[in-house]
Structure formats: C-alpha cells, structure tokens
Design a protein around this motif. Sequence first.
Motif, PDB file in Angstrom:
ATOM      1  N   THR A  75      -1.417  11.258   1.180  1.00  0.00           N
ATOM      2  CA  THR A  75      -0.609  10.064   0.936  1.00  0.00           C
ATOM      3  C   THR A  75      -0.734   9.654  -0.530  1.00  0.00           C
ATOM      4  OG1 THR A  75      -2.429   8.552   1.436  1.00  0.00           O
ATOM      5  CG2 THR A  75      -1.024   9.263   3.294  1.00  0.00           C
ATOM      6  N   VAL A  76       0.081   8.689  -0.928  1.00  0.00           N
ATOM      7  CA  VAL A  76      -0.018   8.157  -2.290  1.00  0.00           C
ATOM      8  C   VAL A  76      -1.427   7.641  -2.546  1.00  0.00           C
ATOM      9  CG1 VAL A  76       0.751   6.279  -3.799  1.00  0.00           C
ATOM     10  CG2 VAL A  76       2.435   7.614  -2.509  1.00  0.00           C
ATOM     11  N   TYR A  77      -1.965   6.883  -1.583  1.00  0.00           N
ATOM     12  CA  TYR A  77      -3.329   6.363  -1.758  1.00  0.00           C
ATOM     13  C   TYR A  77      -4.323   7.507  -1.933  1.00  0.00           C
ATOM     14  CZ  TYR A  77      -7.931   4.500  -0.755  1.00  0.00           C
ATOM     15  OH  TYR A  77      -9.259   4.189  -0.832  1.00  0.00           O
ATOM     16  N   GLU A  78      -4.227   8.524  -1.093  1.00  0.00           N
ATOM     17  CA  GLU A  78      -5.182   9.630  -1.153  1.00  0.00           C
ATOM     18  C   GLU A  78      -5.054  10.416  -2.449  1.00  0.00           C
ATOM     19  OE1 GLU A  78      -5.483  10.494   3.681  1.00  0.00           O
ATOM     20  OE2 GLU A  78      -3.933  11.468   2.447  1.00  0.00           O
ATOM     21  N   ASN A  79      -3.825  10.559  -2.966  1.00  0.00           N
ATOM     22  CA  ASN A  79      -3.644  11.221  -4.256  1.00  0.00           C
ATOM     23  C   ASN A  79      -4.350  10.465  -5.364  1.00  0.00           C
ATOM     24  OD1 ASN A  79      -1.728  13.693  -4.796  1.00  0.00           O
ATOM     25  ND2 ASN A  79      -0.888  12.660  -2.983  1.00  0.00           N
ATOM     26  N   LEU A  84      -1.514   1.286  -8.936  1.00  0.00           N
ATOM     27  CA  LEU A  84      -0.179   1.187  -8.339  1.00  0.00           C
ATOM     28  C   LEU A  84       0.580  -0.013  -8.889  1.00  0.00           C
ATOM     29  CD1 LEU A  84      -0.919   2.124  -4.620  1.00  0.00           C
ATOM     30  CD2 LEU A  84       0.358   3.453  -6.298  1.00  0.00           C
ATOM     31  N   SER A  85      -0.152  -1.077  -9.187  1.00  0.00           N
ATOM     32  CA  SER A  85       0.483  -2.254  -9.779  1.00  0.00           C
ATOM     33  C   SER A  85       1.036  -1.935 -11.168  1.00  0.00           C
ATOM     34  CB  SER A  85      -0.527  -3.404  -9.869  1.00  0.00           C
ATOM     35  OG  SER A  85       0.037  -4.526 -10.506  1.00  0.00           O
ATOM     36  N   MET A  86       0.323  -1.109 -11.909  1.00  0.00           N
ATOM     37  CA  MET A  86       0.769  -0.730 -13.261  1.00  0.00           C
ATOM     38  C   MET A  86       2.134  -0.060 -13.228  1.00  0.00           C
ATOM     39  SD  MET A  86      -2.633   1.040 -14.840  1.00  0.00           S
ATOM     40  CE  MET A  86      -4.246   0.242 -14.730  1.00  0.00           C
ATOM     41  N   VAL A  87       2.383   0.716 -12.166  1.00  0.00           N
ATOM     42  CA  VAL A  87       3.629   1.490 -12.098  1.00  0.00           C
ATOM     43  C   VAL A  87       4.597   0.914 -11.068  1.00  0.00           C
ATOM     44  CG1 VAL A  87       2.526   3.603 -12.910  1.00  0.00           C
ATOM     45  CG2 VAL A  87       2.609   3.132 -10.446  1.00  0.00           C
ATOM     46  N   SER A  88       4.340  -0.320 -10.639  1.00  0.00           N
ATOM     47  CA  SER A  88       5.234  -1.049  -9.717  1.00  0.00           C
ATOM     48  C   SER A  88       5.475  -0.289  -8.410  1.00  0.00           C
ATOM     49  CB  SER A  88       6.587  -1.334 -10.411  1.00  0.00           C
ATOM     50  OG  SER A  88       6.402  -2.067 -11.585  1.00  0.00           O
ATOM     51  N   LEU A  89       4.389   0.209  -7.812  1.00  0.00           N
ATOM     52  CA  LEU A  89       4.488   0.923  -6.545  1.00  0.00           C
ATOM     53  C   LEU A  89       3.561   0.317  -5.481  1.00  0.00           C
ATOM     54  CD1 LEU A  89       4.758   4.701  -7.547  1.00  0.00           C
ATOM     55  CD2 LEU A  89       6.547   3.238  -6.606  1.00  0.00           C
ATOM     56  N   GLN A  90       3.301  -0.991  -5.578  1.00  0.00           N
ATOM     57  CA  GLN A  90       2.518  -1.642  -4.527  1.00  0.00           C
ATOM     58  C   GLN A  90       3.270  -1.518  -3.199  1.00  0.00           C
ATOM     59  OE1 GLN A  90       3.752  -3.062  -7.386  1.00  0.00           O
ATOM     60  NE2 GLN A  90       2.469  -4.783  -8.032  1.00  0.00           N
ATOM     61  N   GLY A  91       2.532  -1.220  -2.137  1.00  0.00           N
ATOM     62  CA  GLY A  91       3.143  -1.061  -0.833  1.00  0.00           C
ATOM     63  C   GLY A  91       3.536   0.361  -0.497  1.00  0.00           C
ATOM     64  N   PHE A  92       3.321   1.294  -1.427  1.00  0.00           N
ATOM     65  CA  PHE A  92       3.676   2.701  -1.205  1.00  0.00           C
ATOM     66  C   PHE A  92       2.460   3.537  -0.826  1.00  0.00           C
ATOM     67  CE2 PHE A  92       7.367   1.171  -3.279  1.00  0.00           C
ATOM     68  CZ  PHE A  92       8.397   2.075  -3.115  1.00  0.00           C
ATOM     69  N   GLU A  93       1.318   2.891  -0.578  1.00  0.00           N
ATOM     70  CA  GLU A  93       0.070   3.627  -0.379  1.00  0.00           C
ATOM     71  C   GLU A  93       0.151   4.669   0.738  1.00  0.00           C
ATOM     72  OE1 GLU A  93      -0.989  -0.458  -2.005  1.00  0.00           O
ATOM     73  OE2 GLU A  93       0.440   0.413  -0.564  1.00  0.00           O
ATOM     74  N   ALA A  94       0.863   4.364   1.833  1.00  0.00           N
ATOM     75  CA  ALA A  94       0.878   5.248   3.002  1.00  0.00           C
ATOM     76  C   ALA A  94       1.970   6.314   2.942  1.00  0.00           C
ATOM     77  CB  ALA A  94       1.033   4.410   4.276  1.00  0.00           C
ATOM     78  N   ARG A  95       2.804   6.292   1.914  1.00  0.00           N
ATOM     79  CA  ARG A  95       3.903   7.261   1.829  1.00  0.00           C
ATOM     80  C   ARG A  95       3.373   8.634   1.415  1.00  0.00           C
ATOM     81  NH1 ARG A  95       9.198   4.521   0.152  1.00  0.00           N
ATOM     82  NH2 ARG A  95       9.034   2.487   1.178  1.00  0.00           N
ATOM     83  N   GLN A 153       9.704   8.069  -8.550  1.00  0.00           N
ATOM     84  CA  GLN A 153       8.529   7.490  -7.888  1.00  0.00           C
ATOM     85  C   GLN A 153       7.360   8.467  -7.900  1.00  0.00           C
ATOM     86  OE1 GLN A 153      10.418   6.598  -4.156  1.00  0.00           O
ATOM     87  NE2 GLN A 153      10.828   4.456  -4.706  1.00  0.00           N
ATOM     88  N   GLN A 154       7.645   9.750  -7.682  1.00  0.00           N
ATOM     89  CA  GLN A 154       6.576  10.745  -7.742  1.00  0.00           C
ATOM     90  C   GLN A 154       5.955  10.791  -9.139  1.00  0.00           C
ATOM     91  OE1 GLN A 154       7.155  14.649  -5.806  1.00  0.00           O
ATOM     92  NE2 GLN A 154       9.111  13.841  -5.032  1.00  0.00           N
ATOM     93  N   GLN A 155       6.792  10.677 -10.159  1.00  0.00           N
ATOM     94  CA  GLN A 155       6.248  10.701 -11.509  1.00  0.00           C
ATOM     95  C   GLN A 155       5.416   9.462 -11.782  1.00  0.00           C
ATOM     96  OE1 GLN A 155       4.897  12.473 -13.580  1.00  0.00           O
ATOM     97  NE2 GLN A 155       6.657  13.533 -14.468  1.00  0.00           N
ATOM     98  N   ARG A 156       5.809   8.324 -11.225  1.00  0.00           N
ATOM     99  CA  ARG A 156       4.996   7.112 -11.373  1.00  0.00           C
ATOM    100  C   ARG A 156       3.634   7.293 -10.716  1.00  0.00           C
ATOM    101  NH1 ARG A 156       9.722   3.726  -9.719  1.00  0.00           N
ATOM    102  NH2 ARG A 156      10.780   3.072 -11.623  1.00  0.00           N
ATOM    103  N   VAL A 157       3.627   7.924  -9.546  1.00  0.00           N
ATOM    104  CA  VAL A 157       2.347   8.188  -8.870  1.00  0.00           C
ATOM    105  C   VAL A 157       1.480   9.099  -9.734  1.00  0.00           C
ATOM    106  CG1 VAL A 157       1.239   9.238  -6.856  1.00  0.00           C
ATOM    107  CG2 VAL A 157       3.293   7.848  -6.566  1.00  0.00           C
ATOM    108  N   ALA A 158       2.104  10.114 -10.335  1.00  0.00           N
ATOM    109  CA  ALA A 158       1.357  11.031 -11.205  1.00  0.00           C
ATOM    110  C   ALA A 158       0.770  10.287 -12.404  1.00  0.00           C
ATOM    111  CB  ALA A 158       2.265  12.161 -11.673  1.00  0.00           C
ATOM    112  N   VAL A 159       1.546   9.372 -12.985  1.00  0.00           N
ATOM    113  CA  VAL A 159       1.037   8.564 -14.108  1.00  0.00           C
ATOM    114  C   VAL A 159      -0.107   7.673 -13.628  1.00  0.00           C
ATOM    115  CG1 VAL A 159       1.611   6.719 -15.718  1.00  0.00           C
ATOM    116  CG2 VAL A 159       3.212   8.618 -15.391  1.00  0.00           C
ATOM    117  N   ALA A 160       0.063   7.023 -12.469  1.00  0.00           N
ATOM    118  CA  ALA A 160      -0.988   6.147 -11.926  1.00  0.00           C
ATOM    119  C   ALA A 160      -2.265   6.935 -11.679  1.00  0.00           C
ATOM    120  CB  ALA A 160      -0.504   5.482 -10.645  1.00  0.00           C
TER     121      ALA A 160
END
Length: 370
Positions: free
Chosen positions: A104-108, A131-142, A151-158
């Motif tokens: 998941t996003v959180y696990e990554n 996640l707050s830095m990249v405006s993806l709060q609430g995406f932890e379980a995706r 969005q994937q690139q934001r996760v990679a940056v985070a």
Amino acid sequence: MSENKNKPELATSNTGLKIKNIRKSLSKKPIVRDVSINVERGKAIGLLGQNGAGKTTTFYMTMGLINPDDGEIYLDANPISNIPPHKRGIGMVFQNYALFPHMTVYENLAFPLRVRKIPKDEADKKVDKALSMVSLQGFEARMPMQLSGGQQQRVAVARSLVFDPQLVLMDEPLGALDKNLRESMQYEIKHIHENLGMTVVYVTHDQTEALTMSDRIAVFNDGIIQQLAPPNELYEKPGNAFVAEFIGENNRLQGTIKETKGSSCLVAVEDNLISATNVNEQAKGSIVTLSLRPERIILNPKVGADMNIFEAEVLELIYLGDHIRCRMNICKNDDFIVKIPNDHTSNSLNKGDVVTIGWQVTDCRALNAM
C-alpha cells in the motif's frame, strides 16, 4: 569546438554535496572527465545534457551505483565514494516511480523507515508528514495500481523524503508523465524543495525542467561540464556556442572578427558588419559564432548607437498565440528566426515583406565557432 573545462569550485562550510575531480571510463573510453561540482545545503542543482554526455554517469556515481576511477564525492564533508548506496542516507526518485506494487501507499513509505529500524509510532508520524507534503492524506490504504501517474510520482517523492535524508537524487522523475502533468509536477516538486530546504540533484535531458527546478544547472557535453551557472545566466550569457545552442532557441551567424574594442568586437558576416559582445576575449581574425535569441530582435527599431539594424525579408509567418514566429532572410541566412509579440505591430506583416529589424549589441554574443 574548443573545450570549456569545468573549473574546480571552492567548497564552503555550507557545502552539502561536493564532487571533486571525478573521472570515469568505460571500455577505455572517457565518459566523465575531471568533473567538480559543489552544491550548497538546501539548494537544487540540475545535471543537463544529451544522452551520452556524462550527466547520468555522474549521477550514478553520486548515488553509489558506479564507483569513480578517480576523484572523490563528499556528503557534508564526509567521503562517500566507497560507501554502498543504502548506507549513504540519500533519498531517490526514479522515472518509473519504483514503487512496490504489492504494498500500500503507507507500506511503501514505511519501508525505508523499517529498514532503518524506526519505531512504529515515530514511523506513523513521519509517513503522515510526508503524505501531507505531497497532498495525499487519506491515500494510505491505496495500492499503486489504484493511483494516477501523477499520484504515483507524488508517493515516490514522499518516500524519498520520509526519512529526512541529507540529499535527494531525482533521475528523470517526470519522464513518464504527459506534458500537462509534467509541467504541474515541476512546480509541485519545486515548491516542496523550497518549503523543506533539502539538497537536491536532478538529472534530466529536458532543459525546461532544469530551468524550472534548479538553482544552478551543470550543462554536460562529452563528459565535461561546459557551463555551471544559474538558469538565467545560462540563458542570457552562454559561455560557449554549445551552451547557447543547447539552452533555448538561438540564431547563429558565422563570421570573422575584424576589430576588437574592450568587451566588444566588430564581426564580418557575409557583406555585413555586426557589433557584438566579445565573449572570452577572442582576437582579431578569429572565426566566431554569433548567438542571438529570437525574442531579443526588435521590429522597426529606433536608430541608436548601441543597435545593429538591418533589412530582412519575411519568408514565413507562423501564428503561435502569444507571438508570431517569423522566419526571415538576413545576411544570406534563410533560417533567421524572430519572435514578434502578438500585438498591433505584427498584424500587418506578410510573407515577402522587406522589414527593418535590430538588436542591442549586448544581446549579440560572439562565441567560439562551431
């Protein structure tokens, strides 16, 4: 083209990354030739160049995937050339995101923290912050496959930021995105960098990305840094003909220096004499390339002592919204481009017209011949 060798920079107490005289050859072919770069803490530097220019090899040596044949790399004054990549404390962002598809996003985001044995309570806080830095709060379980490319690139940056690294390396991080998303992500990453103040090295072949996201840019060619400067200086004051041609659009006229006077010179181009800024103090008789940006050329200029003024024939007009791209014949050159703002002065132009154009002497640079 003569080599414009990278002169070693003086390191300061604020230097976060120092690359000192590194060299690398593959199959006895020099790939990186005596490159030196200093990056101040909290600054972003772009490594820009074509494929095979040496920028990616320099980047991989900084990352630790390749060892230099000679020279040293320092992170906060500590040598790191012999330290494996996972022990350098460097955050990394790749073009293909490199997310774990089964996590998941959180696990990554938690993975690099778990490797560093960060307690779960602290890790949760760090993941939330990232996640707050990249405006993806609430995406932890995706899962990654449930996210868009942006969005994937934001996760990679985070993920690259979650463990508070000393340095973040970005390898063509926006190359997989479409044009509009790539442009918006440039600004997002730039704003994250400005807000957090981390040190960033960004490798790309896209000059727009480098100009947007970098405090300074190192332009590579043939394993050598041709020029290392802030974006505006690279564009306005290219140090040689390669940089002038590689950064932005550029008119080139070949000629011979007939006279020199201080920082200026008089250049013969066909049957014309053009006043220019004499870059690198080239001597009388030198063959040079005159570099002139299309947007610096003025239609119907006022006569002045510091102006070059010529007649030119309009060969082609292309409407591009905010400006008219006009191809003209000047000094027997049929590929001379003029960018004319889309206002009342451009409405009366027609193919075949003979018009007066001009430019400031300071906007015309006499560079080494190509």
